[in-house]
Design a protein around this motif. Structure first.
Motif, PDB file in Angstrom:
ATOM      1  N   GLY A  42       0.816  -1.211   0.000  1.00 57.18           N
ATOM      2  CA  GLY A  42       0.000   0.000   0.000  1.00 57.18           C
ATOM      3  C   GLY A  42       0.846   1.255   0.000  1.00 57.18           C
ATOM      4  N   THR A  43       1.954   1.236   0.737  1.00 54.38           N
ATOM      5  CA  THR A  43       2.831   2.401   0.760  1.00 54.38           C
ATOM      6  C   THR A  43       3.472   2.614  -0.598  1.00 54.38           C
ATOM      7  N   TYR A  44       3.892   1.494  -1.227  1.00 51.74           N
ATOM      8  CA  TYR A  44       4.487   1.620  -2.565  1.00 51.74           C
ATOM      9  C   TYR A  44       3.491   2.253  -3.531  1.00 51.74           C
ATOM     10  N   LEU A  45       2.251   1.757  -3.515  1.00 53.89           N
ATOM     11  CA  LEU A  45       1.241   2.302  -4.419  1.00 53.89           C
ATOM     12  C   LEU A  45       0.946   3.764  -4.080  1.00 53.89           C
ATOM     13  N   CYS A  46       0.921   4.070  -2.773  1.00 52.43           N
ATOM     14  CA  CYS A  46       0.640   5.441  -2.334  1.00 52.43           C
ATOM     15  C   CYS A  46       1.697   6.400  -2.849  1.00 52.43           C
ATOM     16  N   VAL A  47       2.958   5.944  -2.832  1.00 55.64           N
ATOM     17  CA  VAL A  47       4.038   6.844  -3.242  1.00 55.64           C
ATOM     18  C   VAL A  47       4.080   6.983  -4.756  1.00 55.64           C
ATOM     19  N   THR A  48       3.703   5.925  -5.494  1.00 58.76           N
ATOM     20  CA  THR A  48       3.900   5.969  -6.938  1.00 58.76           C
ATOM     21  C   THR A  48       2.684   6.465  -7.713  1.00 58.76           C
ATOM     22  N   ARG A  49       1.489   6.411  -7.146  1.00 61.39           N
ATOM     23  CA  ARG A  49       0.317   6.853  -7.918  1.00 61.39           C
ATOM     24  C   ARG A  49       0.409   8.345  -8.196  1.00 61.39           C
ATOM     25  N   SER A  50      -0.134   8.749  -9.355  1.00 60.60           N
ATOM     26  CA  SER A  50      -0.043  10.169  -9.702  1.00 60.60           C
ATOM     27  C   SER A  50      -1.248  10.948  -9.185  1.00 60.60           C
ATOM     28  N   ASN A  51      -2.364  10.274  -8.976  1.00 57.57           N
ATOM     29  CA  ASN A  51      -3.564  10.967  -8.494  1.00 57.57           C
ATOM     30  C   ASN A  51      -3.498  11.085  -6.966  1.00 57.57           C
ATOM     31  N   PRO A  52      -3.520  12.299  -6.416  1.00 56.23           N
ATOM     32  CA  PRO A  52      -3.378  12.448  -4.951  1.00 56.23           C
ATOM     33  C   PRO A  52      -4.495  11.771  -4.159  1.00 56.23           C
ATOM     34  N   VAL A  53      -5.714  11.751  -4.706  1.00 56.87           N
ATOM     35  CA  VAL A  53      -6.819  11.120  -3.958  1.00 56.87           C
ATOM     36  C   VAL A  53      -6.584   9.620  -3.839  1.00 56.87           C
ATOM     37  N   HIS A  54      -6.108   8.995  -4.938  1.00 55.08           N
ATOM     38  CA  HIS A  54      -5.795   7.568  -4.878  1.00 55.08           C
ATOM     39  C   HIS A  54      -4.696   7.321  -3.850  1.00 55.08           C
ATOM     40  N   ALA A  55      -3.692   8.193  -3.846  1.00 52.44           N
ATOM     41  CA  ALA A  55      -2.588   8.035  -2.898  1.00 52.44           C
ATOM     42  C   ALA A  55      -3.104   8.061  -1.469  1.00 52.44           C
ATOM     43  N   ILE A  56      -4.026   8.988  -1.179  1.00 52.77           N
ATOM     44  CA  ILE A  56      -4.563   9.088   0.179  1.00 52.77           C
ATOM     45  C   ILE A  56      -5.352   7.832   0.535  1.00 52.77           C
ATOM     46  N   LEU A  57      -6.109   7.301  -0.434  1.00 52.70           N
ATOM     47  CA  LEU A  57      -6.900   6.110  -0.126  1.00 52.70           C
ATOM     48  C   LEU A  57      -5.996   4.903   0.125  1.00 52.70           C
ATOM     49  N   TYR A  58      -4.896   4.791  -0.643  1.00 57.45           N
ATOM     50  CA  TYR A  58      -3.939   3.721  -0.348  1.00 57.45           C
ATOM     51  C   TYR A  58      -3.326   3.914   1.023  1.00 57.45           C
ATOM     52  N   LEU A  59      -3.090   5.174   1.390  1.00 56.10           N
ATOM     53  CA  LEU A  59      -2.499   5.455   2.707  1.00 56.10           C
ATOM     54  C   LEU A  59      -3.457   5.055   3.829  1.00 56.10           C
ATOM     55  N   VAL A  60      -4.766   5.239   3.602  1.00 59.75           N
ATOM     56  CA  VAL A  60      -5.744   4.800   4.608  1.00 59.75           C
ATOM     57  C   VAL A  60      -5.651   3.291   4.800  1.00 59.75           C
ATOM     58  N   ASN A  61      -5.491   2.551   3.671  1.00 61.47           N
ATOM     59  CA  ASN A  61      -5.299   1.103   3.768  1.00 61.47           C
ATOM     60  C   ASN A  61      -4.077   0.768   4.610  1.00 61.47           C
ATOM     61  N   VAL A  62      -2.985   1.483   4.341  1.00 62.78           N
ATOM     62  CA  VAL A  62      -1.746   1.250   5.093  1.00 62.78           C
ATOM     63  C   VAL A  62      -1.979   1.489   6.576  1.00 62.78           C
ATOM     64  N   LEU A  63      -2.718   2.551   6.889  1.00 58.65           N
ATOM     65  CA  LEU A  63      -2.944   2.888   8.298  1.00 58.65           C
ATOM     66  C   LEU A  63      -3.772   1.819   8.996  1.00 58.65           C
ATOM     67  N   PHE A  64      -4.749   1.249   8.281  1.00 59.30           N
ATOM     68  CA  PHE A  64      -5.514   0.156   8.888  1.00 59.30           C
ATOM     69  C   PHE A  64      -4.617  -1.047   9.142  1.00 59.30           C
ATOM     70  N   ALA A  65      -3.755  -1.351   8.172  1.00 61.29           N
ATOM     71  CA  ALA A  65      -2.846  -2.493   8.354  1.00 61.29           C
ATOM     72  C   ALA A  65      -1.919  -2.246   9.544  1.00 61.29           C
ATOM     73  N   VAL A  66      -1.392  -1.025   9.642  1.00 59.10           N
ATOM     74  CA  VAL A  66      -0.474  -0.717  10.747  1.00 59.10           C
ATOM     75  C   VAL A  66      -1.219  -0.762  12.087  1.00 59.10           C
ATOM     76  N   ALA A  67      -2.490  -0.321  12.087  1.00 59.87           N
ATOM     77  CA  ALA A  67      -3.272  -0.373  13.324  1.00 59.87           C
ATOM     78  C   ALA A  67      -3.448  -1.815  13.791  1.00 59.87           C
ATOM     79  N   LEU A  68      -3.708  -2.727  12.824  1.00 65.58           N
ATOM     80  CA  LEU A  68      -3.845  -4.135  13.209  1.00 65.58           C
ATOM     81  C   LEU A  68      -2.521  -4.706  13.695  1.00 65.58           C
ATOM     82  N   MET A  69      -1.405  -4.221  13.107  1.00 60.24           N
ATOM     83  CA  MET A  69      -0.094  -4.660  13.598  1.00 60.24           C
ATOM     84  C   MET A  69       0.121  -4.189  15.033  1.00 60.24           C
TER      85      MET A  69
END
Lengths: 101, 174
Positions: free
Chosen positions: B16-43
């Motif tokens: 998710g972080t890789y996709l967040c950093v590489t996507r060109s659309n900022p909204v997509h990047a933020i949504l991938y980052l939300v996924n990352v945050l959920f994964a980190v919260a479960l960790m």
């Protein structure tokens, strides 16, 4: 749970690296802020992991402090983004390289 | 079982972080980052910090990311195509710093025997957490409260229109 601490360090390192790359390579202010978020998350992961490793609660407390400080940082930074956009009409970070008030 | 879930979450977070950093659309990047945050919260939860996991979801994924999406939509950001023309001048410092960090990590893991220790199942109850927070670090709590307060004042000042000086200059331009 049967995870060596070194694996946790490697995961956090990779997250931190991608945030660093986002900060240094991207030229959009919003992307730079996203990079800062990712790096702070990696730091929080190490804090909570070390808290679990040594069975102390302090690491988790620092993770919560990190979260609070980061929320304040984001509020100010996004206000600055709006301000700069209003001033210069762009979000390219190269446009903000002068310190003239 | 928890180990397998932990590694799956780690892979999810890294992807998710890789996709967040590489996507060109900022909204997509933020949504991938939300996924990352959920994964980190479960960790965090698996590492025995249920309260920190809950706050990660509430504060990061709930408040901060919504603020980001709000600002991006308010400013009407267009997808940027800058990744295709990134030269070595920009990648150079990144690669250099990454190498230094990597060497430090390898040295740390090789030298310190603590890093090869296995994280066992732990669980910090919210009661113990709250007691430690307010009994051990009361000063830190107050300092961070002031920090948030001052940040709120600063955000209000900046969002108000940047002060009277700037407003008069804009009026002068017009």
């Amino acid at each position: 749970m049967n995870v060596p601490f070194s694996h946790l360090l490697i995961i956090a390192f990779l997250l931190f690296l991608m945030g660093l790359a986002s900060i240094l390579v991207r030229r959009n202010v919003i992307r730079v802020l996203i990079g800062v978020e990712i790096m702070l998350n990696a730091a929080g992961l190490v804090l909570v992991g070390s808290s679990a490793l040594w069975n102390k609660v302090d690491g988790q407390l620092f993770a919560v402090f990190l979260m609070a400080i980061e929320a304040a940082e984001v509020a100010l930074a996004l206000a600055l983004v709006i301000y700069l956009r209003r001033r210069k009409g762009t979000l390219n970070i190269n446009a903000f390289n002068e310190m003239r008030g | 079982m928890a180990t397998v879930v932990f590694y799956i979450l780690a892979i999810l977070a890294l992807l998710g972080t890789y996709l967040c950093v590489t996507r060109s659309n900022p909204v997509h990047a933020i949504l991938y980052l939300v996924n990352v945050l959920f994964a980190v919260a479960l960790m965090y939860y698996l590492l025995g910090a249920p309260l920190v996991a809950a706050w990660e979801v509430i504060v990061y994924a709930g408040a901060v990311m919504v603020l980001f999406v709000f600002i991006i939509m308010m400013l009407e950001l267009t997808p940027d195509q800058e990744m295709s023309r990134v030269g070595w001048l920009r990648w150079g410092p990144t690669v250099l710093l990454a190498m230094v960090l990597f060497c430090t990590l390898v040295l740390f893991v090789a030298v310190d025997p603590e890093t090869s220790r296995v994280i066992v199942d732990t669980y910090v109850a919210p009661k113990a957490f709250g007691y430690a927070l307010f009994a051990k670090y009361p000063l830190a709590v107050q300092v961070i409260s002031f920090h948030l307060f001052i940040a709120a004042i600063g955000a209000y000042y900046l969002g108000r229109g940047g002060g009277s000086r700037k407003r008069s200059r804009e009026e002068g331009d017009e």
